[in-house]
Design a protein around this motif. Structure first.
Motif, PDB file in Angstrom:
ATOM      1  N   ALA A 150       0.842  -1.206   0.000  1.00 15.46           N
ATOM      2  CA  ALA A 150       0.000   0.000   0.000  1.00 15.46           C
ATOM      3  C   ALA A 150       0.870   1.246   0.000  1.00 15.46           C
ATOM      4  O   ALA A 150       0.594   2.222  -0.715  1.00 15.46           O
ATOM      5  N   ALA A 151       1.932   1.206   0.800  1.00 24.25           N
ATOM      6  CA  ALA A 151       2.822   2.365   0.868  1.00 24.25           C
ATOM      7  C   ALA A 151       3.530   2.585  -0.474  1.00 24.25           C
ATOM      8  O   ALA A 151       3.717   3.716  -0.907  1.00 24.25           O
ATOM      9  N   GLN A 152       3.890   1.475  -1.108  1.00 23.43           N
ATOM     10  CA  GLN A 152       4.568   1.574  -2.411  1.00 23.43           C
ATOM     11  C   GLN A 152       3.627   2.185  -3.451  1.00 23.43           C
ATOM     12  O   GLN A 152       4.020   3.054  -4.230  1.00 23.43           O
ATOM     13  N   ASP A 153       2.360   1.737  -3.423  1.00 23.35           N
ATOM     14  CA  ASP A 153       1.368   2.269  -4.356  1.00 23.35           C
ATOM     15  C   ASP A 153       1.150   3.758  -4.123  1.00 23.35           C
ATOM     16  O   ASP A 153       1.082   4.550  -5.067  1.00 23.35           O
ATOM     17  N   ALA A 154       1.014   4.123  -2.820  1.00 27.44           N
ATOM     18  CA  ALA A 154       0.790   5.530  -2.488  1.00 27.44           C
ATOM     19  C   ALA A 154       1.968   6.376  -2.946  1.00 27.44           C
ATOM     20  O   ALA A 154       1.802   7.472  -3.486  1.00 27.44           O
ATOM     21  N   GLY A 155       3.166   5.851  -2.755  1.00 26.24           N
ATOM     22  CA  GLY A 155       4.382   6.558  -3.189  1.00 26.24           C
ATOM     23  C   GLY A 155       4.403   6.759  -4.687  1.00 26.24           C
ATOM     24  O   GLY A 155       4.793   7.814  -5.184  1.00 26.24           O
ATOM     25  N   ALA A 156       3.946   5.768  -5.420  1.00 28.66           N
ATOM     26  CA  ALA A 156       3.933   5.856  -6.894  1.00 28.66           C
ATOM     27  C   ALA A 156       2.919   6.897  -7.353  1.00 28.66           C
ATOM     28  O   ALA A 156       3.135   7.601  -8.344  1.00 28.66           O
ATOM     29  N   ARG A 157       1.783   6.993  -6.595  1.00 27.16           N
ATOM     30  CA  ARG A 157       0.726   7.946  -6.998  1.00 27.16           C
ATOM     31  C   ARG A 157       1.146   9.385  -6.778  1.00 27.16           C
ATOM     32  O   ARG A 157       0.859  10.248  -7.577  1.00 27.16           O
ATOM     33  N   VAL A 158       1.830   9.664  -5.641  1.00 29.04           N
ATOM     34  CA  VAL A 158       2.156  11.054  -5.302  1.00 29.04           C
ATOM     35  C   VAL A 158       3.469  11.504  -5.941  1.00 29.04           C
ATOM     36  O   VAL A 158       3.850  12.664  -5.849  1.00 29.04           O
TER      37      VAL A 158
END
Lengths: 118, 171
Positions: free
Chosen positions: A104-112
């Protein structure tokens, strides 16, 4: 455990307080890769002292996650530790929860992540 | 080294697991599992010479009897006993390593093929050389199995050294 349709209920990822502590998790992870391990082998590989491992093993045994068997090799007493099916299940769910958090953190990092500046 | 059981610090995710803490914990779990698997593969120091003796002694008896009926029968019986002894040695080796792992024969053979193939090749080559030189049957068998026995011993030493190196790298 089975659901209404008689099919096994999916085991959802969940953090487990019992194996939350790094030492307990290291011991459970080590035991998950083998059928049974001697006390000294677990102590050496998890890099903990006798007393810490003893305390950890007792806590995991009380939770039903670890089985402790005492025996002899020649005249020397030996203690063997093994992960129970409940322990395997708890560890699997705990690791799945950790993987979810990391993903989840990796996905959030990719989005922002900002795009190229024009 | 993981945080000790009686210390207040719960490690990288003492209260709520952060993404970084979760990732580093997962890495630690992988390392612990790898350590267990490596530790289970260490064979005791006596394993190599004992396995070599199991391979060589029946052939030596056969050679000593020079193919006579009694010696051939005795070497066959010793070979069969050797198979049982090897099974017991493997089990005892695992137990002395302190980590027991159930592994199928197929998986064991696949894992050890890097060391067993050269040993078999050396045995075959020895057999071929002896045959070319015109050696008799018992001599050829003794030479090939002596090479095989010493090869198993050397492979055992090499494998243990490689595993110890990997364990040190993980520490």
């Amino acid at each position: 455990m089975t659901g209404d349709a008689g099919t096994p209920e999916p085991r959802e990822p969940a953090l487990d307080e019992t194996i939350h502590h790094p030492t307990r998790l290291a011991v459970a992870a080590f035991l998950s890769a083998c059928d049974e391990a001697e006390f000294a082998a677990v102590r050496d590989c998890c890099q903990v002292s006798d007393s810490v491992l003893s305390k950890t093993a007792s806590a995991l045994e009380a939770a039903g996650y670890v089985g402790i068997r005492k025996g002899y090799v020649g005249k020397r007493p030996r203690t063997w530790l093994s992960l129970t099916p409940a322990g395997h299940d708890a560890l699997t769910r705990h690791l799945a929860a950790l993987q979810d958090i990391a993903a989840a953190a990796q996905d959030a990092g990719a989005r922002v992540r900002p795009g190229p500046v024009p | 080294m993981p945080a000790q059981e009686n210390t207040p610090d719960g490690g990288p995710y003492a209260t709520a697991p952060s993404a970084h803490g979760a990732a580093s914990t997962l890495q630690g779990v992988d390392i612990a599992r790898t350590r267990a698997a490596l530790r289970a593969r260490i064979t005791p120091a006596w394993f190599g010479p004992a396995a070599a003796a199991v391979l060589i002694v029946p052939r030596a008896v056969d050679f000593w009897g020079n193919g006579r009926g009694f010696a051939t029968l005795l070497s066959l019986l010793l070979s069969l006993a050797g198979l049982v002894v090897i099974r017991i040695l493997i089990r005892a080796g695992q137990r002395s390593s302190g980590v027991m792992v159930t592994e199928s024969w197929a998986a064991r053979v696949k894992r050890n093929r890097a060391t067993s193939l050269p040993v078999f090749a050396a045995m075959g080559l020895t057999w071929l050389v002896c045959w070319q030189l015109g050696a008799d049957g018992p001599t050829t068998r003794l030479a090939a199995f002596t090479v095989g026995g010493l090869g198993v011993w050397a492979a055992s030493l090499w494998r243990n050294a490689a595993i110890r190196q990997q364990l040190e790298d993980l520490a």
